[in-house]
Structures are given as structure tokens and as C-alpha cells.
Design an enzyme around this catalytic site. Structure first.
Site, PDB file in Angstrom:
ATOM      1  N   ASN A 120       9.946   9.427   4.454  1.00 36.77           N
ATOM      2  CA  ASN A 120       8.616   9.527   3.867  1.00 36.77           C
ATOM      3  C   ASN A 120       8.365  10.988   3.510  1.00 36.77           C
ATOM      4  O   ASN A 120       9.182  11.866   3.814  1.00 36.77           O
ATOM      5  CB  ASN A 120       7.545   8.958   4.801  1.00 36.77           C
ATOM      6  CG  ASN A 120       7.468   9.685   6.137  1.00 36.77           C
ATOM      7  OD1 ASN A 120       7.609  10.907   6.217  1.00 36.77           O
ATOM      8  ND2 ASN A 120       7.243   8.937   7.212  1.00 36.77           N
ATOM      9  N   LEU A 121       7.251  11.264   2.864  1.00 37.51           N
ATOM     10  CA  LEU A 121       7.021  12.617   2.340  1.00 37.51           C
ATOM     11  C   LEU A 121       6.980  13.662   3.452  1.00 37.51           C
ATOM     12  O   LEU A 121       7.538  14.757   3.299  1.00 37.51           O
ATOM     13  CB  LEU A 121       5.722  12.656   1.532  1.00 37.51           C
ATOM     14  CG  LEU A 121       5.401  13.987   0.840  1.00 37.51           C
ATOM     15  CD1 LEU A 121       6.510  14.376  -0.128  1.00 37.51           C
ATOM     16  CD2 LEU A 121       4.063  13.905   0.117  1.00 37.51           C
ATOM     17  N   SER A 122       6.333  13.338   4.563  1.00 32.05           N
ATOM     18  CA  SER A 122       6.248  14.328   5.644  1.00 32.05           C
ATOM     19  C   SER A 122       7.621  14.590   6.247  1.00 32.05           C
ATOM     20  O   SER A 122       7.947  15.738   6.589  1.00 32.05           O
ATOM     21  CB  SER A 122       5.262  13.860   6.721  1.00 32.05           C
ATOM     22  OG  SER A 122       5.697  12.654   7.317  1.00 32.05           O
ATOM     23  N   GLU A 123       8.454  13.548   6.381  1.00 38.60           N
ATOM     24  CA  GLU A 123       9.819  13.732   6.883  1.00 38.60           C
ATOM     25  C   GLU A 123      10.648  14.569   5.908  1.00 38.60           C
ATOM     26  O   GLU A 123      11.430  15.430   6.315  1.00 38.60           O
ATOM     27  CB  GLU A 123      10.476  12.373   7.107  1.00 38.60           C
ATOM     28  CG  GLU A 123       9.877  11.575   8.259  1.00 38.60           C
ATOM     29  CD  GLU A 123      10.346  10.137   8.289  1.00 38.60           C
ATOM     30  OE1 GLU A 123      10.296   9.524   9.370  1.00 38.60           O
ATOM     31  OE2 GLU A 123      10.736   9.606   7.222  1.00 38.60           O
ATOM     32  N   ASP A 129       9.841   0.154   7.526  1.00 40.18           N
ATOM     33  CA  ASP A 129      10.804  -0.906   7.834  1.00 40.18           C
ATOM     34  C   ASP A 129      10.863  -1.927   6.709  1.00 40.18           C
ATOM     35  O   ASP A 129      11.932  -2.420   6.350  1.00 40.18           O
ATOM     36  CB  ASP A 129      10.418  -1.612   9.136  1.00 40.18           C
ATOM     37  CG  ASP A 129      10.433  -0.684  10.339  1.00 40.18           C
ATOM     38  OD1 ASP A 129      11.145   0.331  10.282  1.00 40.18           O
ATOM     39  OD2 ASP A 129       9.734  -0.980  11.321  1.00 40.18           O
TER      40      ASP A 129
END
Length: 477
Positions: free
Chosen positions: A195-198, A264
Site C-alpha cells: 500500500n502507499l504507506s508501505e 488480502d
């Protein structure tokens, strides 16, 4: 033309990763505890659902695909509950039982559709012998079309690099939902889905879409990935592949109640679609639609084929999406009854770029509904030459249909859309470029019906031909 669902029933996918049991306690709350300033919940409903890698497998099985799940559990009630829940939805489990560890369990307490607290019961599986997991992967490689590695940093994927190599040697694509900032351990994977934060935790804060693309392409090169899909919450998804233009897909979520397990769902639908024989672009389209469905549900959830079909086809019922000519005529008639102004444009839209997106957004502002008519593959070949189109018709229409500015997408076989325009008779016909209005196909018919014809400028510096030339030069270099 209609978008058809993948043949999920012929797809075999193995999921390996951190499995867990999600428990939910529901009940009303009407007072504060006298013991501490916390609400008192009167629990009246208890639910148990597979979570983590198990939820990925559930999402795959819910589509009708053949899902196999491998992971580490304890020997306890939670493991038994997990196995039973998965068997009930046709997930084939092959757990490695570790008697010294409990099955990872997460308990959530909810009231009035709000999560009040989460309690985790777990000990990491770091240090557990990975060989039984490797053996299970090896046994399945000849009968699966994709391998998903679902990483929640609980220890099941401590030997992730060996797992990647096992699958790649067998020619099986490896999809990974990553965890943490050490992406080196995922080197050689087919697709990562942070995701964007990751993603930003690895590459740094990205202020623009261009920075996401630039840093994402560097990450692909650094770690020898085949592709990268960055999920961006309300901004949708961005698919990056070497030698191809970025594919940005806006979110399809209407309401967001809970994002639990949405990642998921995304990787599960991606894997099932690829294993069914579809392209990565198509897999992203279906995954994006599925994510829009699942975030509208409370708690860890899955998406059924009917829900997915409604998400990708049902847009026609509300005036959106890829349509046949007859479906479009009905939709236009309904729009006119509502007093809406219908705008229409056309083109090849082979490799969608910023100029296209800007042009379509400007066209949409001129009315209430925007129709985009797209040249078929044969029509494109006659118009552009034997090397075109780069992207087949269905993929071009899928991408256009995902744009916020576009209401309806339809195809035509002829060299020009004159016949189609004459049948639709939009209120405003728009064309980009340096045409004169009278030169635009369909202009006479639109004028005769009292409509308008307008020429819009394209954004300078944006060209499909130039993009293709640059890709060809990059390959030579």
C-alpha cells in the site's frame, strides 16, 4: 462488448504465509464502566473468521478458484476453528502444526459498527524449521497457476527468498503482499503489492504521481521485480511495469466502512485472475473492483463472483461502464429523460497518457455524461499500421472505463464512428487536435439534430507514438 469475468474455476492458487484467526465480539453499549472511563459492551454476537493469509485463500475460494493454504499454527482450539471455517468454504488446508506456539488470534470488540479495541494473542514463529513449508510448495507447483506469499511478519515467510526461487524455477508467478521496509528479501518476485504507506516507508514520501512512478520503477530495477502494484486507498491503484506506461486506476469504492483485509482481497483476486489466464492489466482491473466492494463491508470479508460481476458490469445500471451499442442507446435515452447533456468523443486510446486523461476530463466538464467510442483492433490497424494497437481492445476499454471522467465506453469496427454517432446523436460532439469542425466524422448528423461540435486542444508534449518510440529506444539502450 461486455467485460467477462475470468474463468476462475480453472485457476489453481497456493497461498503460503502467516495464517491467523479473527474473532469478533459484537454488542450494544449504553454506559461507562464505574471501574474505568471505558464503555461497557454487552456482547450478544460472536463470530470467527480466517484472517491474514487465510483470508487471502478465502477470497480466492470465494471466486470459485481452487485455493490451497499452507501456514503455521499451534495445536489448539483456534487452529481447529480455523481449519473448520476454511473447509466450509472449500479451501484446502495443509498446515504445519507447531506444538510450542499458539495459533495467532486477533480479537476485535465492536459496537454500533465501530471497533472499540483489538486484542492480539500471538507469539512469532521465527526460528521454526521452514523445510515442511518448502516441501508443500514443491508438491503443488505443477498444479497451480500462481503462488501468493502473504507476509504479516509473523515468521512463516522467514525463508521467503527460497520460496520465490522454487516457484520461479517452475515458471509459476509469485505475488507478494510485503511487510516492513526490507524489500531485498522479495528480490525476483513477479509482483509486489504494497500500500502507499508501505511503499513510501521504503522509497520516501512521494508528493506527486510522477514521483511514485519514478521511485517505483527504480524499486523494480533494484530488486529485479517483474511489476509493482501500489494500492493508494481513495486514490486507487498504480501498476508499474518495465517498458510499459504506468496504469493508474481510480478507486471504485462508493462507501468505506472498514479497510480490514482489503489488501488480502486485492492480492487474492490478482492471483486468481492471473491463474485463470488473464493479463496483469485485467487482473488489476478486477482487483480494483473487488477492493471497492470489500471496503463497503464490516470486518474481514470476501467478494463473490456475483458481487464482482455487479461491480464491473453493474455500472451500466447506474449509467457507467463498458457497453454494447444497444446498451448505450438505452443508457443515453435514460440520461435524456433526466435532462442530462450527453458529450461524445472517440479515438484509439492505445497507450493512455496524461494528455488523454486531461483531454477527457475537459470534455466531461462540458456536459453531464461522457461517451468514449474506441476503434476496434482491426480499425486501429488500418488507421495506425500493422504494429498497432499495442493494447488490445478489451484492455483499452477497461482502462478508459475506470477513469472518473468517463461514463460510457463503446467500440466501433469502421474506420470512423460516423454510423455510431448518427445512431447516438449526442448533444455535443468533441474531438481533440487541429481538426475543423466540419471535418469531424458525425458532425453533419449532430448539427442536423440541433447539437454542437467542438474541437479541443491536446496537452502539449503527450503522444502515444512518442511513448512507443521512447520504449523502443530504451530497449535498444
Amino acid at each position: 462488448m461486455k467485460v467477462t469475468l475470468p474463468e476462475f474455476e480453472r485457476a489453481g492458487v497456493m497461498v503460503v504465509g502467516d495464517v491467523m484467526l479473527d474473532r469478533y465480539w459484537y454488542g450494544p453499549t449504553s454506559r461507562i464502566s464505574p471501574e474505568a472511563p471505558v464503555p461497557v459492551v454487552k456482547v450478544n454476537t460472536i463470530e470467527e473468521r480466517p484472517g491474514g493469509a487465510a483470508n487471502v485463500a478465502m477470497n480466492i475460494a470465494s471466486l470459485g478458484a481452487n485455493a490451497r493454504l499452507v501456514g503455521l499454527t499451534g495445536i489448539d482450539d483456534a487452529a481447529r476453528a480455523l481449519s473448520k471455517s476454511l473447509a466450509d468454504v472449500n479451501v484446502k488446508c495443509d498446515f504445519v502444526s507447531v506444538p510450542t506456539h499458539p495459533t495467532i488470534t486477533k480479537l476485535r470488540v465492536l459496537s454500533r459498527n465501530q471497533q472499540l479495541i483489538r486484542l492480539d494473542f500471538e507469539e512469532g514463529f521465527e526460528g521454526v524449521d521452514p523445510q515442511p513449508l518448502h516441501e508443500r510448495i514443491n508438491q503443488a507447483l505443477s498444479s497451480i497457476g500462481a503462488l501468493v506469499l502473504s507476509d504479516y511478519a509473523k515468521g512463516a515467510l522467514a525463508s521467503v527468498q527460497q520460496m520465490i526461487q522454487l516457484a520461479r524455477k517452475a515458471g509459476v508467478p509469485v505475488l507478494i503482499d510485503p511487510k516492513g521496509t526490507d524489500f531485498e528479501r522479495y528480490r525476483g518476485a513477479t509482483l509486489l503489492t504494497p500500500n502507499l504507506s508501505e511503499f513510501e516507508a521504503v522509497v520516501g514520501k512521494c508528493k506527486t504521481e510522477e514521483e511514485i512512478v519514478e521511485r517505483g520503477m527504480k524499486l523494480i530495477a533494484d530488486y529485479e521485480l517483474s511489476a509493482l502494484l501500489v494500492t493508494r486507498s481513495e486514490q486507487g491503484m498504480s501498476l508499474l511495469q518495465p517498458g510499459k506506461a504506468p496504469l493508474h486506476m481510480p478507486t471504485q469504492a462508493q462507501e468505506v466502512y472498514d479497510v480490514t483485509g482489503a489488501g488480502d482481497t486485492v492480492i487474492g483476486v490478482l492471483a486468481a485472475t492471473l491463474a485463470a489466464g488473464n493479463s496483469l492489466e485485467e487482473a488489476c482491473f478486477f482487483a480494483n473492483a473487488a477492493a471497492g466492494v470489500v471496503v463497503g463491508k464490516l470486518g474481514t470479508s470476501t467478494v463473490s463472483p456475483i458481487e464482482l460481476e455487479n461491480a464491473v458490469r453493474g455500472r451500466a445500471d447506474t449509467g457507467f461502464g463498458v457497453m454494447t451499442e444497444e446498451e448505450l442507446k438505452l443508457a443515453v435515452a435514460a440520461a435524456r429523460k433526466r435532462g442530462e447533456k450527453v458529450v461524445m468523443t472517440n479515438g484509439v486510446f492505445d497507450i493512455l497518457h496524461a494528455g488523454h486523461v486531461s483531454y477527457l476530463a475537459n470534455a466531461r466538464k462540458l456536459g453531464d455524461r461522457l461517451i468514449v467510442a474506441v476503434n476496434s483492433d482491426a480499425s486501429t490497424k488500418r488507421l495506425k499500421g500493422d504494429s498497432r494497437p499495442v493494447n488490445p481492445l478489451e484492455q483499452r476499454m477497461i482502462v478508459l472505463g475506470a477513469l472518473e471522467a468517463v461514463d460510457w465506453v463503446v467500440s466501433f469496427e469502421e474506420d470512423t464512428p460516423q454510423r455510431l454517432i448518427a445512431g447516438i446523436l449526442p448533444d455535443l460532439l468533441v474531438k481533440g487536435g487541429d481538426y475543423k469542425p466540419e471535418e469531424i466524422a458525425g458532425s453533419k448528423e449532430v448539427w442536423a439534430n440541433g447539437g454542437e461540435v467542438l474541437v479541443l486542444n491536446f496537452e502539449d508534449g503527450c503522444s502515444t507514438t512518442n511513448i512507443i518510440k521512447k520504449i523502443q529506444l530504451d530497449k535498444k539502450g
